[in-house]
Design a protein around this motif. Structure first.
Motif: not given
Length: 114
Positions: A19-38
């Protein structure tokens, strides 16, 4: 968090920002996700321009003309040379006379058909 949790989070995140992409005319992408147990961490980028669908390798065939959605390949066109297990090998076309285009392996999600 497990690897499956992170994969599910990424797909849910992409659906949530649609919805944010449509509303603001942008392309939103997530980079590499780093994670731990919490916790998990990742970089989010929003670029102006039309929202492009993320294609899979099945959408491409040898000989297709494509462009790479990356800042280092702005204005360049490529031809699909080989569809491999995970990536696609492309070669730059329309080069100035005397220049030889190198082959590049690229993820299908970065490619756009022309």
């Amino acid at each position: 968090m497990t690897k499956t949790d992170v994969q599910n989070f990424r797909s849910d995140f992409q659906n949530a920002v649609a919805q944010l992409q449509k509303k603001y005319g942008v392309n939103i992408s997530a980079g590499t996700i780093r994670y731990t147990d919490n916790e998990l961490r990742f970089k989010v980028t929003a670029r102006k321009g039309k929202v492009t669908p993320k294609l899979t390798k099945e959408a491409f065939q040898v000989g297709d003309t494509v462009k790479i959605n990356h800042k280092s390949a702005i204005g360049k066109q490529f031809r699909v040379e080989k569809v491999m297990t995970k990536n696609i090998r492309v070669t730059e076309i329309n080069l100035p006379k005397g220049r030889i285009g190198g082959q590049v392996r690229v993820s299908p999600s970065l490619l756009e058909k022309l």
